[in-house]
Design a protein around this motif. Structure first.
Motif, PDB file in Angstrom:
ATOM      1  N   THR A  39      16.272 -19.313  15.600  1.00 18.41           N
ATOM      2  CA  THR A  39      17.358 -18.365  15.305  1.00 18.41           C
ATOM      3  C   THR A  39      18.690 -19.103  15.174  1.00 18.41           C
ATOM      4  N   MET A  40      18.956 -20.008  16.110  1.00 12.93           N
ATOM      5  CA  MET A  40      20.202 -20.792  16.050  1.00 12.93           C
ATOM      6  C   MET A  40      20.235 -21.642  14.786  1.00 12.93           C
ATOM      7  N   LEU A  41      19.111 -22.270  14.481  1.00 14.60           N
ATOM      8  CA  LEU A  41      19.046 -23.143  13.312  1.00 14.60           C
ATOM      9  C   LEU A  41      19.217 -22.354  12.016  1.00 14.60           C
ATOM     10  N   ASN A  42      18.648 -21.161  11.960  1.00 17.50           N
ATOM     11  CA  ASN A  42      18.834 -20.322  10.769  1.00 17.50           C
ATOM     12  C   ASN A  42      20.303 -19.957  10.591  1.00 17.50           C
ATOM     13  N   LYS A  43      20.995 -19.667  11.688  1.00 18.34           N
ATOM     14  CA  LYS A  43      22.430 -19.371  11.603  1.00 18.34           C
ATOM     15  C   LYS A  43      23.196 -20.607  11.128  1.00 18.34           C
ATOM     16  N   MET A  44      22.844 -21.782  11.648  1.00 16.89           N
ATOM     17  CA  MET A  44      23.485 -23.029  11.194  1.00 16.89           C
ATOM     18  C   MET A  44      23.239 -23.251   9.711  1.00 16.89           C
ATOM     19  N   LEU A  45      22.008 -23.012   9.286  1.00 16.33           N
ATOM     20  CA  LEU A  45      21.664 -23.199   7.877  1.00 16.33           C
ATOM     21  C   LEU A  45      22.477 -22.256   6.997  1.00 16.33           C
ATOM     22  N   PHE A  90      10.191 -26.820  12.020  1.00 18.93           N
ATOM     23  CA  PHE A  90       9.608 -27.444  13.209  1.00 18.93           C
ATOM     24  C   PHE A  90       9.646 -26.476  14.388  1.00 18.93           C
ATOM     25  N   GLU A  91      10.797 -25.877  14.638  1.00 21.40           N
ATOM     26  CA  GLU A  91      10.941 -24.943  15.763  1.00 21.40           C
ATOM     27  C   GLU A  91      10.158 -23.658  15.534  1.00 21.40           C
ATOM     28  N   GLU A  92      10.100 -23.187  14.291  1.00 22.65           N
ATOM     29  CA  GLU A  92       9.296 -21.999  13.995  1.00 22.65           C
ATOM     30  C   GLU A  92       7.820 -22.266  14.261  1.00 22.65           C
ATOM     31  N   ASN A  93       7.348 -23.459  13.912  1.00 24.10           N
ATOM     32  CA  ASN A  93       5.951 -23.826  14.175  1.00 24.10           C
ATOM     33  C   ASN A  93       5.665 -23.898  15.672  1.00 24.10           C
ATOM     34  N   ILE A  94       6.587 -24.467  16.426  1.00 24.43           N
ATOM     35  CA  ILE A  94       6.411 -24.533  17.884  1.00 24.43           C
ATOM     36  C   ILE A  94       6.343 -23.124  18.465  1.00 24.43           C
ATOM     37  N   ALA A  95       7.231 -22.245  18.011  1.00 21.66           N
ATOM     38  CA  ALA A  95       7.240 -20.862  18.503  1.00 21.66           C
ATOM     39  C   ALA A  95       5.940 -20.142  18.127  1.00 21.66           C
ATOM     40  N   ALA A  96       5.449 -20.362  16.910  1.00 21.44           N
ATOM     41  CA  ALA A  96       4.210 -19.720  16.468  1.00 21.44           C
ATOM     42  C   ALA A  96       3.017 -20.221  17.280  1.00 21.44           C
ATOM     43  N   GLU A  97       2.978 -21.525  17.553  1.00 18.21           N
ATOM     44  CA  GLU A  97       1.910 -22.086  18.367  1.00 18.21           C
ATOM     45  C   GLU A  97       1.925 -21.531  19.782  1.00 18.21           C
ATOM     46  N   ALA A  98       3.131 -21.415  20.341  1.00 21.26           N
ATOM     47  CA  ALA A  98       3.263 -20.865  21.705  1.00 21.26           C
ATOM     48  C   ALA A  98       2.815 -19.412  21.736  1.00 21.26           C
ATOM     49  N   ALA A  99       3.172 -18.647  20.707  1.00 18.45           N
ATOM     50  CA  ALA A  99       2.774 -17.237  20.641  1.00 18.45           C
ATOM     51  C   ALA A  99       1.254 -17.122  20.488  1.00 18.45           C
TER      52      ALA A  99
END
Length: 116
Positions: free
Chosen positions: A56-62, A103-112
């Motif tokens: 979420t933070m990275l999307n805002k930065m982007l 990268f962070e979206e993949n980590i979040a998806a794996e954790a979920a």
């Protein structure tokens, strides 16, 4: 050099509060002296989650980076040499932020998936 160019743009922007150039230099020096204040090479999966940006933070930065890049790439800024350099700098950040976001979206998806 990018840091100085971004500072110059901010210095000439209206409605933007900035610290003095001398103070910015001092802050930058301190950040480089203390490795706990910067993360170096990113993305870094070995960093604990509290030291990484969320998707979420990275999307805002982007979004912010792309908005600024597009603003300074257009008239009346498109002929200003500092604005042109800023556009180059921001354009260089976009792929890095996109990569880290994925990268962070993949980590979040794996954790979920692990919790399911």
């Amino acid at each position: 050099a990018d840091y100085i160019t971004i500072g110059q743009v901010l210095d000439t922007s209206t409605n933007v509060e900035v610290i003095t150039a001398q103070a910015r230099t001092c802050v930058l020096d301190k950040v480089f002296e203390r490795s706990d204040l910067h993360q170096g090479r990113r993305p870094n999966p070995d960093l604990p989650a509290q030291y990484r940006f969320t998707a979420t933070m990275l999307n805002k930065m982007l979004n912010t980076t792309e908005t600024l890049r597009d603003k300074y790439a257009a008239a009346p800024w498109d002929q200003d040499p500092i604005a042109k350099r800023l556009v180059e700098i921001l354009s260089g950040y976009v792929p890095n932020i996109r990569s880290e976001t994925l990268f962070e979206e993949n980590i979040a998806a794996e954790a979920a998936a692990e919790q399911a």
